[in-house]
Design a protein around this motif. Structure first.
Motif, PDB file in Angstrom:
ATOM      1  N   ASP A 144       2.414  32.725 -27.699  1.00 55.27           N
ATOM      2  CA  ASP A 144       1.455  33.372 -28.496  1.00 55.27           C
ATOM      3  C   ASP A 144       1.723  32.954 -30.013  1.00 55.27           C
ATOM      4  O   ASP A 144       0.768  33.348 -30.960  1.00 55.27           O
ATOM      5  CB  ASP A 144       1.202  34.812 -28.366  1.00 55.27           C
ATOM      6  N   GLU A 145       2.714  32.426 -30.504  1.00 52.99           N
ATOM      7  CA  GLU A 145       3.101  31.915 -31.808  1.00 52.99           C
ATOM      8  C   GLU A 145       3.063  30.484 -32.013  1.00 52.99           C
ATOM      9  O   GLU A 145       2.603  30.072 -33.020  1.00 52.99           O
ATOM     10  CB  GLU A 145       4.599  32.551 -32.112  1.00 52.99           C
ATOM     11  N   VAL A 146       3.380  29.791 -31.110  1.00 53.50           N
ATOM     12  CA  VAL A 146       3.359  28.238 -31.151  1.00 53.50           C
ATOM     13  C   VAL A 146       2.776  27.610 -29.826  1.00 53.50           C
ATOM     14  O   VAL A 146       2.760  28.230 -28.758  1.00 53.50           O
ATOM     15  CB  VAL A 146       4.681  27.614 -31.359  1.00 53.50           C
ATOM     16  N   ARG A 147       1.877  26.735 -29.832  1.00 53.77           N
ATOM     17  CA  ARG A 147       1.096  26.440 -28.571  1.00 53.77           C
ATOM     18  C   ARG A 147       2.096  25.414 -27.728  1.00 53.77           C
ATOM     19  O   ARG A 147       1.777  25.274 -26.396  1.00 53.77           O
ATOM     20  CB  ARG A 147       0.208  25.311 -29.114  1.00 53.77           C
ATOM     21  N   ARG A 156       6.602  21.957 -38.135  1.00 58.10           N
ATOM     22  CA  ARG A 156       5.303  22.607 -38.893  1.00 58.10           C
ATOM     23  C   ARG A 156       5.342  23.972 -38.893  1.00 58.10           C
ATOM     24  O   ARG A 156       5.111  24.279 -40.132  1.00 58.10           O
ATOM     25  CB  ARG A 156       4.309  21.761 -38.136  1.00 58.10           C
ATOM     26  N   HIS A 157       5.737  24.685 -37.854  1.00 58.61           N
ATOM     27  CA  HIS A 157       5.546  25.910 -37.766  1.00 58.61           C
ATOM     28  C   HIS A 157       6.689  26.754 -38.723  1.00 58.61           C
ATOM     29  O   HIS A 157       6.436  27.624 -39.435  1.00 58.61           O
ATOM     30  CB  HIS A 157       5.909  26.555 -36.267  1.00 58.61           C
ATOM     31  N   SER A 161      11.302  20.805 -44.157  1.00 63.31           N
ATOM     32  CA  SER A 161      11.291  19.945 -45.230  1.00 63.31           C
ATOM     33  C   SER A 161      11.177  18.510 -45.145  1.00 63.31           C
ATOM     34  O   SER A 161      10.564  17.846 -46.005  1.00 63.31           O
ATOM     35  CB  SER A 161      12.421  20.073 -46.088  1.00 63.31           C
ATOM     36  N   ILE A 162      11.017  18.048 -43.704  1.00 58.29           N
ATOM     37  CA  ILE A 162      10.588  16.761 -43.515  1.00 58.29           C
ATOM     38  C   ILE A 162       9.972  16.700 -42.240  1.00 58.29           C
ATOM     39  O   ILE A 162      10.065  17.544 -41.179  1.00 58.29           O
ATOM     40  CB  ILE A 162      12.152  15.818 -43.300  1.00 58.29           C
ATOM     41  N   VAL A 176      17.580  20.405 -37.787  1.00 58.67           N
ATOM     42  CA  VAL A 176      18.398  21.087 -38.667  1.00 58.67           C
ATOM     43  C   VAL A 176      17.278  22.366 -39.315  1.00 58.67           C
ATOM     44  O   VAL A 176      18.006  23.577 -39.150  1.00 58.67           O
ATOM     45  CB  VAL A 176      18.978  20.432 -39.840  1.00 58.67           C
ATOM     46  N   ASP A 177      16.342  22.016 -39.842  1.00 60.43           N
ATOM     47  CA  ASP A 177      15.328  23.229 -40.152  1.00 60.43           C
ATOM     48  C   ASP A 177      15.000  24.133 -39.163  1.00 60.43           C
ATOM     49  O   ASP A 177      15.010  25.145 -39.320  1.00 60.43           O
ATOM     50  CB  ASP A 177      14.351  22.598 -40.951  1.00 60.43           C
TER      51      ASP A 177
END
Length: 553
Positions: A144-147, A156-157, A161-162, A176-177
């Protein structure tokens, strides 16, 4: 009321703020780690949210890159032209990673390729802890938060940074992010250690929780552990530099191996053997497994069973053998081989290389076939001393296949040549060590020694472990070596040609002896470290390159 036990650092685990993690991503020629190759490795080393370093290189896959892969990644044959092969890159990457845990998105894919390439290149795989951001993300980020849980979606969610673009380093940076976002989410839920993070997406089973008390008395020292049933029979054997840390993992959600989960309900106690060094522990583990044959162990159950390619004495030809024998009668053997199915292809390769293409079919493969005079001497030389004639034959045939566009046939021949080189190299190392009545060597110790730093001494008799001890750097190691020389004399009575029946143990000792900083202290007989380059896979690559030069000329 019983006193509350104070937790040790082993109980607490490794705090995430102190844990070193290497986030890795690979680009490959396909999805099968056994048949496809790596074209690019990218990795980022982080600790406590800080980037400590990055690793990135193209890798020569030594085969054409499929067009659809080139379209997806942008990596073409021209991109990897001149890049180092994986046998050069992988040790560099493992050195970069060190003792860090490895992290990857869909880690099963990346780690399976790295392990497969390590095995193909005869490079020891360090068995690091592995974290999978895909599995963790499925726990943290609900649908319900990401498809979906693709790296691009997650990046993207979380506002990475890249943007991942199917290139190794940029995808590793994006991972890493994502990893840091996962850690931020799990922190309030109690995931404060590396071990917590590794099991955050799983739960321990009821039997693991019920049997957890079995690890309470296990010490944090190098050694061997044995799971025992109610009658004292050995169910499973393992080894570790820290017995407590390792044994505790069997009772957590991190343990998912079916053989272990099936064994735990029958386990009633754990017996440990403390060892001076990890090398001693590994040897004792092998010996216990060979003697007790625990039902939950696989590797090492029957070290006496091996497969060799043997050139018999006189005019006897090449055939399969289950026992390595003395070569004093002019015979020769290479191995142990990974499978009995390697014997016939290798027999054909050596026969064709020396007698000419198709000779293997003409001479047949049955026992009793003969090889005469100079041909026999050349085959023996290829098995014991110099692979040049075989590699020239292979390189020429590979060039013919490549020129005709038969890349799969060229790759099959390349893998067979690597099997030959590996078997000859293993035999040369075992042959050299088994011939030494006594060898005592020293190297800088990686274990704690009284007074801080010191030496680890190892005694070997005919390729069998004879003893070990740790010596403080302030002490003269020679008296300790002389003391070791007086122990383990009975091991010499069990000596066998090419360490037959205990080659796994001998290869552990050889790896130790080939390490950095090793010095010979005492010897009986002659010990010379076998030249590893004699049967090195690089020879084949160089000879294949020469065939292109010859064609141009």
């Amino acid at each position: 009321m019983s006193a509350r036990r104070q937790l040790s650092f082993d109980d607490l685990g490794t705090p995430l703020a102190e844990a070193t993690l290497v986030v890795v991503d690979l680009e490959t020629t396909g999805t099968d780690p056994r048949a496809d190759a790596i074209t690019e490795i990218g990795a980022v080393k982080v600790q406590g949210g800080e980037v400590l370093g990055e690793f990135r290189t193209f890798v020569d896959p030594e085969r054409p890159i499929p067009a659809y892969i080139a379209s997806l990644t942008g990596i073409t044959d021209a991109s990897v032209a001149g890049a180092p092969p994986i046998r050069v890159v992988l040790p560099m990457f493992l050195d970069f990673a060190g003792d860090a845990a490895l992290v990857a998105h869909n880690a099963r894919f990346d780690i399976s390729f790295l392990r497969a390439q390590a095995a193909a290149c005869d490079i020891g795989w360090p068995r690091p802890q592995v974290l999978d951001t895909l599995a963790l993300a499925r726990t943290v980020f609900r649908r319900d938060e990401v498809r979906d849980h693709k790296l691009s979606t997650l990046a993207r969610h979380v506002g990475a940074s890249i943007t991942p673009d199917h290139r190794a380093l940029s995808d590793a940076r994006a991972t890493v992010d994502v990893l840091h976002a996962i850690i931020e989410r799990l922190g309030p839920a109690g995931a404060s250690t590396l071990e917590d993070l590794g099991t955050a997406h799983r739960r321990a089973s009821p039997v693991q929780l019920r049997k957890k008390h079995l690890a309470d008395a296990v010490p944090a020292v190098p050694g061997v552990y044995q799971f025992l049933d109610g009658s004292g029979a050995v169910l499973y054997v393992g080894t570790s530099r820290s017995l407590r840390s390792r044994v505790r993992t069997y009772f957590t959600a991190a343990e998912t191996r079916r053989k272990v989960l099936d064994m735990l309900p029958r386990a009633e106690s754990i017996r440990v053997i403390e060892c001076a060094t990890p090398t001693e522990a590994r040897v004792r583990e092998l010996r216990i497994i060979a003697r007790e044959k625990p039902p939950s162990n696989r590797h090492g159950l029957s070290p006496e069973k091996a497969h060799w390619l043997r050139l018999g004495p006189g005019t006897e030809g090449l055939r399969a053998a289950r026992l390595a024998r003395s070569e004093a009668d002019g015979s020769a053997q290479i191995g142990p081989l990974a499978s009995r199915h390697d014997v016939e292809p290798l027999r054909g390769l050596l026969t064709d290389a020396v007698l000419g293409r198709g000779a293997a079919l003409e001479t047949g493969g049955g026992r009793g076939r003969t090889v005469e005079g100079g041909h026999r001497a050349r085959i023996r030389r290829a098995m014991l001393e110099d692979p040049q004639e075989v590699l020239d034959h292979v390189a020429a045939r590979m060039r013919t296949h490549v020129a005709a566009g038969r890349y799969e046939e060229a790759d099959t021949l390349r893998r067979l040549a690597r099997t030959y080189l590996s078997a000859a190299r293993r035999a040369s190392r075992l042959r050299a060590l088994s011939a030494v009545p006594l060898l005592i060597a020293a190297r800088p110790s990686t274990e704690a020694v009284i007074g801080g730093r010191g030496w680890e001494l190892l005694a070997v008799r005919h390729g069998r472990f004879s003893g070990t001890t740790l010596v403080p750097s302030s002490k003269d190691p020679l008296p300790f070596a002389r003391s070791l020389a007086m122990t383990g004399a009975g091991e010499a009575e069990l000596a066998a040609p090419l360490c037959q029946g205990y080659h796994q143990e001998a290869e552990i000792l050889l790896t130790w002896l080939e390490g950095d900083g090793v010095r010979t202290v005492l010897t009986e007989g002659t010990w010379q470290v076998p030249a590893r380059a004699r049967f090195d896979a690089d020879h084949l690559a160089r000879r294949f390159a020469r065939t292109a030069q010859s064609a141009e000329a």
